[in-house]
Design an enzyme around this catalytic site. Sequence first.
Site, PDB file in Angstrom:
ATOM      1  N   GLY A 213       0.809  -1.259   0.165  1.00  0.00           N
ATOM      2  CA  GLY A 213       0.000  -0.129  -0.038  1.00  0.00           C
ATOM      3  C   GLY A 213       0.775   1.322  -0.076  1.00  0.00           C
ATOM      4  CG  ASN A 214      -0.350   4.814  -1.257  1.00  0.00           C
ATOM      5  OD1 ASN A 214      -1.025   5.482  -1.031  1.00  0.00           O
ATOM      6  ND2 ASN A 214      -0.781   4.074  -2.707  1.00  0.00           N
ATOM      7  NE  ARG A 215       5.195   6.816   4.783  1.00  0.00           N
ATOM      8  CZ  ARG A 215       5.418   6.341   5.586  1.00  0.00           C
ATOM      9  NH1 ARG A 215       4.494   6.221   6.763  1.00  0.00           N
ATOM     10  NH2 ARG A 215       6.512   5.570   5.722  1.00  0.00           N
TER      11      ARG A 215
END
Length: 421
Positions: A213-215
């Site tokens: 995922g990412n932030r």
Amino acid sequence: MGALDGHRIVLGVTGGIAAYKAIEVCRRLVDAGAHVAPVMTGGAMRFVGRATFDALASETTQVSLWDEEHPVPHTRLGQGADLVVVCPATARLLADYRMGRSGDLLTATLMATRAPVVVCPAMHTEMWEQPAVQENVSVLAERGVTIVGPEHGRLAGGDVGAGRLADPVDILAAIDSILGSDGSTSGGDMAGLEVLVTAGGTREPICPVRYVGNRSSGKQGHALARAAAARGAKVRCVTTQPETAPDIIGVQVLAVETAAEMATAVLSNSATADIVLMAAAVADFRPVEVAGSKLKKADGTPEIMLEPTTDILAELGRNRSPGQVLVGFAAETDDLRQNATSKLESKGIDMIVANDVSASGVGFGHDTNAVLLLDRSGGATEVPLSEKHQVAAAVLDAALGCLHNARDAGGATGHGEDVNR
Ligand SMILES: Cc1cc2nc3c(=O)[nH]c(=O)nc-3n(C[C@H](O)[C@H](O)[C@H](O)COP(=O)(O)O)c2cc1C
């Protein structure tokens, strides 16, 4: 200079529990330069004191048809107003306004004005969902009244549901867009437009437990969706964060998780959109294989092969409808302008919103952002560190500029033919 300098606004306050929030709206209107004339109903005075409005507003609060010095107070207020906002609006107010009843100073003022009217309903969910209330709101909206909210959220007495007063920020944005444009009763400068906005970071499963995922928090995309709806657009918001997405009239939320789901949702909903805002952080790669059960430490270090996901922006660029404006977003950590320019050119889009996510307070998870807006005609605008709703307003202004330029140039930008721009 405030955004509302010189504008005369009648602020109607009715007797709902959210009346205390009208104090914040009053303060913000005055801060923005408006001349604010408060009008309270008897019901409102049971919830908040007129002294607060007297102290904050530009003139003394009026509460009665019969007490004011002016012999015909409702025409003084109604005819002199550039805009009337009712915040909060009770079920009673909606019914009387719809029916043209003018039994108190506020409804008489509404009858006596030709100015745009913004109504912000707030009530318990059961009241809000009554067919009579819904019908009253629909009729008012059809007549050109701008309805802002309500939202889904915490209500009086600890209940949770639809009916909470819209955020003061959204109320101000709606007023801003009406008075900032040509002052018509169109309900905002994006009325009649369809906007598709994506938000949040995609999650690419490795196994049933873990993902790549990412932030991204979705805050900027959600701010865009709220702002576009407040300006009158019909919004579809494709988001990986549905629990924090705007739950307001005018925004349809489509929940997704992976890049593939986002691609499907975006591509199947983009054909009728006038503006597409791709604010989501979409994974560029996903695991080739997803394990059927949780990967265990005891099985050793896994090797995870990745494959590219669909490039949604490029796909949109190739298949867009004539006249449609495509806006991409770039989260960078270096060479902001250079990277943004090459993305703008390679994807065949009209505008790019780039931010340096390594800078303090910028991008992922923050309530603030600082962006560089670049468009295909060479326009460049820097939006310094600001609240995300302010950045959203600047992005929408710029996207509308692209849309108007496209339409002035003949109704279509040639997008359909010039697919590799
Ligand atoms: C504690 C309390 C809270 C209320 N909250 C609301 C509300 O949020 N929305 C609403 O439409 N009516 C609400 N009502 C009912 C209105 O106050 C009532 O319909 C009143 O007649 C409205 O008067 P007005 O529209 O002239 O201000 C509430 C009543 C009470 C006693």
